[in-house]
Design a protein around this motif. Structure first.
Motif, PDB file in Angstrom:
ATOM      1  N   ARG A   1      44.126 -10.363 -42.903  1.00  0.00           N
ATOM      2  CA  ARG A   1      45.426  -9.805 -43.304  1.00  0.00           C
ATOM      3  C   ARG A   1      45.707  -8.485 -42.618  1.00  0.00           C
ATOM      4  N   SER A   2      44.647  -7.748 -42.279  1.00  0.00           N
ATOM      5  CA  SER A   2      44.829  -6.452 -41.618  1.00  0.00           C
ATOM      6  C   SER A   2      45.182  -6.596 -40.144  1.00  0.00           C
ATOM      7  N   GLY A   3      45.175  -7.842 -39.633  1.00  0.00           N
ATOM      8  CA  GLY A   3      45.536  -8.066 -38.232  1.00  0.00           C
ATOM      9  C   GLY A   3      44.368  -8.391 -37.331  1.00  0.00           C
ATOM     10  N   ILE A   4      43.164  -8.522 -37.892  1.00  0.00           N
ATOM     11  CA  ILE A   4      41.988  -8.851 -37.092  1.00  0.00           C
ATOM     12  C   ILE A   4      41.893 -10.370 -36.935  1.00  0.00           C
ATOM     13  N   LYS A   5      41.673 -10.806 -35.711  1.00  0.00           N
ATOM     14  CA  LYS A   5      41.378 -12.211 -35.451  1.00  0.00           C
ATOM     15  C   LYS A   5      39.871 -12.390 -35.570  1.00  0.00           C
ATOM     16  N   LEU A   6      39.451 -13.182 -36.559  1.00  0.00           N
ATOM     17  CA  LEU A   6      38.024 -13.349 -36.850  1.00  0.00           C
ATOM     18  C   LEU A   6      37.595 -14.758 -36.470  1.00  0.00           C
ATOM     19  N   ILE A   7      36.604 -14.837 -35.574  1.00  0.00           N
ATOM     20  CA  ILE A   7      36.100 -16.115 -35.091  1.00  0.00           C
ATOM     21  C   ILE A   7      34.590 -16.148 -35.345  1.00  0.00           C
ATOM     22  N   LYS A   8      34.094 -17.239 -35.965  1.00  0.00           N
ATOM     23  CA  LYS A   8      32.690 -17.317 -36.370  1.00  0.00           C
ATOM     24  C   LYS A   8      32.010 -18.518 -35.712  1.00  0.00           C
TER      25      LYS A   8
ATOM     26  N   GLN B   1      45.671  -6.163 -29.609  1.00  0.00           N
ATOM     27  CA  GLN B   1      45.047  -7.078 -30.550  1.00  0.00           C
ATOM     28  C   GLN B   1      43.720  -6.498 -31.043  1.00  0.00           C
ATOM     29  N   LYS B   2      43.262  -7.019 -32.161  1.00  0.00           N
ATOM     30  CA  LYS B   2      41.933  -6.677 -32.695  1.00  0.00           C
ATOM     31  C   LYS B   2      41.176  -7.986 -32.901  1.00  0.00           C
ATOM     32  N   VAL B   3      40.059  -8.130 -32.197  1.00  0.00           N
ATOM     33  CA  VAL B   3      39.326  -9.397 -32.206  1.00  0.00           C
ATOM     34  C   VAL B   3      37.875  -9.149 -32.619  1.00  0.00           C
ATOM     35  N   VAL B   4      37.390  -9.946 -33.551  1.00  0.00           N
ATOM     36  CA  VAL B   4      35.986  -9.912 -33.978  1.00  0.00           C
ATOM     37  C   VAL B   4      35.407 -11.309 -33.804  1.00  0.00           C
ATOM     38  N   ILE B   5      34.264 -11.396 -33.137  1.00  0.00           N
ATOM     39  CA  ILE B   5      33.593 -12.676 -32.925  1.00  0.00           C
ATOM     40  C   ILE B   5      32.173 -12.550 -33.463  1.00  0.00           C
TER      41      ILE B   5
ATOM     42  N   ARG C   1      34.427  -0.691 -22.572  1.00  0.00           N
ATOM     43  CA  ARG C   1      35.271   0.116 -23.452  1.00  0.00           C
ATOM     44  C   ARG C   1      36.260  -0.746 -24.230  1.00  0.00           C
ATOM     45  N   VAL C   2      36.445  -1.980 -23.783  1.00  0.00           N
ATOM     46  CA  VAL C   2      37.341  -2.915 -24.464  1.00  0.00           C
ATOM     47  C   VAL C   2      36.534  -3.940 -25.260  1.00  0.00           C
ATOM     48  N   ALA C   3      35.530  -4.519 -24.633  1.00  0.00           N
ATOM     49  CA  ALA C   3      34.693  -5.536 -25.273  1.00  0.00           C
ATOM     50  C   ALA C   3      33.289  -4.974 -25.456  1.00  0.00           C
ATOM     51  N   ARG C   4      32.890  -4.779 -26.681  1.00  0.00           N
ATOM     52  CA  ARG C   4      31.564  -4.207 -26.945  1.00  0.00           C
ATOM     53  C   ARG C   4      30.781  -5.083 -27.913  1.00  0.00           C
ATOM     54  N   VAL C   5      29.475  -4.925 -27.859  1.00  0.00           N
ATOM     55  CA  VAL C   5      28.575  -5.730 -28.685  1.00  0.00           C
ATOM     56  C   VAL C   5      28.026  -4.860 -29.813  1.00  0.00           C
ATOM     57  N   ALA C   6      28.039  -5.400 -31.020  1.00  0.00           N
ATOM     58  CA  ALA C   6      27.421  -4.735 -32.168  1.00  0.00           C
ATOM     59  C   ALA C   6      26.202  -5.552 -32.576  1.00  0.00           C
ATOM     60  N   ALA C   7      25.025  -4.974 -32.346  1.00  0.00           N
ATOM     61  CA  ALA C   7      23.765  -5.625 -32.733  1.00  0.00           C
ATOM     62  C   ALA C   7      23.005  -4.629 -33.595  1.00  0.00           C
ATOM     63  N   LEU C   8      23.247  -4.693 -34.876  1.00  0.00           N
ATOM     64  CA  LEU C   8      22.726  -3.680 -35.781  1.00  0.00           C
ATOM     65  C   LEU C   8      21.248  -3.907 -36.100  1.00  0.00           C
TER      66      LEU C   8
ATOM     67  N   GLY D   1      43.439  -3.139 -29.448  1.00  0.00           N
ATOM     68  CA  GLY D   1      43.079  -3.286 -28.044  1.00  0.00           C
ATOM     69  C   GLY D   1      41.601  -3.439 -27.796  1.00  0.00           C
ATOM     70  N   GLU D   2      40.839  -3.848 -28.815  1.00  0.00           N
ATOM     71  CA  GLU D   2      39.385  -3.961 -28.669  1.00  0.00           C
ATOM     72  C   GLU D   2      38.882  -5.331 -29.130  1.00  0.00           C
ATOM     73  N   ILE D   3      37.768  -5.738 -28.542  1.00  0.00           N
ATOM     74  CA  ILE D   3      37.036  -6.945 -28.935  1.00  0.00           C
ATOM     75  C   ILE D   3      35.625  -6.521 -29.322  1.00  0.00           C
ATOM     76  N   VAL D   4      35.167  -6.941 -30.481  1.00  0.00           N
ATOM     77  CA  VAL D   4      33.796  -6.645 -30.901  1.00  0.00           C
ATOM     78  C   VAL D   4      33.056  -7.965 -31.120  1.00  0.00           C
ATOM     79  N   LEU D   5      31.913  -8.107 -30.467  1.00  0.00           N
ATOM     80  CA  LEU D   5      31.070  -9.288 -30.615  1.00  0.00           C
ATOM     81  C   LEU D   5      29.854  -8.901 -31.432  1.00  0.00           C
ATOM     82  N   PHE D   6      29.702  -9.486 -32.602  1.00  0.00           N
ATOM     83  CA  PHE D   6      28.560  -9.200 -33.467  1.00  0.00           C
ATOM     84  C   PHE D   6      27.425 -10.164 -33.150  1.00  0.00           C
ATOM     85  N   ASP D   7      26.321  -9.609 -32.630  1.00  0.00           N
ATOM     86  CA  ASP D   7      25.103 -10.383 -32.407  1.00  0.00           C
ATOM     87  C   ASP D   7      24.322 -10.357 -33.717  1.00  0.00           C
TER      88      ASP D   7
END
Length: 305
Positions: A180-187, A78-82, A106-113, A137-143
């Motif tokens: 549509r690309s397959g990413i699960k986007l949760i806000k 899966q591809k997950v973006v939160i 390596r699976v769940a990482r945080v993006a804090a730009l 196979g990755e989860i990205v959490l955007f801070d």
């Protein structure tokens, strides 16, 4: 003789700051504990001991479910973006820490730009965020996320009115494209009151371990509370789409906000426990011709404790 109202208000404020500092120490305790024996987490008598024990128990349970979610995301590719948005001191970082605390980075990482550099300012606005999107196979959490443009950039005048409007024209299609690309986007939007933010900022001022969290931008956001409120209302109205709706987390009570957010997150994905083969520790190989070489005493870290 009763205290004047101003003194009572001051005393109540100091008590609230003290409670918030105690809560921050609980946060550090959570991040250090590696065992599950909640009965040994506390010593001495505290008025809210039962509530704190119940909180820790539920947190550990939910973190166990997050591990199952991680396994499912990795196994099913899966591809997950939160996205985590909200006012300064709303508690976004706290819930992100609790979500990722037991997970594989390596699976769940945080993006804090950080703020964009000169080159990034000339790019397509979403370009630097796209670089952090997950692979299978990755989860990205955007801070904080691309919604910076709808909030701080707009309120502080870091973007033009045309750029602001172009963001709102573009972001719904951008997010639909991600889905549509397959990413699960949760806000998620973390909501706190004016009074609560005021108290948390004072808590940071009084806590030397947290003063680094107070930037000039944070202090300016405090002054512009109403402008940020209007920006938030516009953002939610114009970007709440069926493919990627907003979810508002009531965050005045930080502990409840963490548990509620994690519980809701788990409910957004149809994860299931992935079966694993039993793990057996292999016997260590030993060789008669191997002799361990001593480490020079000068290389050891002094044992101060």
């Amino acid at each position: 003789m009763s205290l004047p109202s101003t003194l009572r208000d001051q005393d109540e404020l100091m008590q609230r700051i003290a409670r918030d500092l105690i809560d921050s120490y609980d946060e550090e305790l959570e991040l250090e504990i590696e065992d599950r024996n909640v009965e040994e987490l506390e010593s001495g008598q505290t008025p809210d001991k039962g509530a704190r024990r119940a909180y820790f128990k539920e947190l550990f349970r939910l973190q166990g479910e997050l591990v199952k979610l991680q396994d499912w995301v990795q196994h099913s590719r899966q591809k997950v973006v939160i996205l985590f948005e909200g006012r300064d001191a709303a508690g976004k970082g706290g819930v992100i820490k609790r979500i990722t605390q037991r997970l594989n980075p390596r699976v769940a990482r945080v993006a804090a730009l950080p703020a964009p550099n000169d080159r990034e300012r000339t790019q397509w606005y979403f370009q630097r965020y796209v670089a952090h999107l997950p692979a299978a196979g990755e989860i990205v959490l955007f801070d904080r996320s691309w919604y910076n443009r709808a909030g701080v950039e707009h309120v502080m005048g870091f973007c033009t009115d045309d750029e602001y409007e172009e963001f709102f024209r573009t972001v719904p299609d951008f997010e639909r494209m991600l889905v549509r690309s397959g990413i699960k986007l949760i806000k998620y939007w973390f909501s706190i009151t004016d009074d609560e933010q005021h108290m948390r900022f004072l808590g940071r001022i009084h806590d030397p371990l947290k003063q680094w969290k107070l930037s000039p931008m944070d202090l300016e956001s405090r002054r512009r509370w109403e402008e940020y409120t209007k920006a938030k209302e516009t953002m939610l109205e114009r970007t709440h789409i069926q493919e990627a709706p907003w979810w508002v987390v009531q965050a005045v009570d930080k502990k409840k906000a963490r548990l509620n957010c994690i519980t809701h997150l788990l409910g957004q994905l149809p994860y299931q426990e992935v079966p694993h083969a039993p793990i057996e520790l292999p016997a260590r190989e030993r060789h008669a011709d191997y002799l361990r070489q001593p480490v020079p005493p000068s290389m050891y870290v002094p044992e101060v404790y």
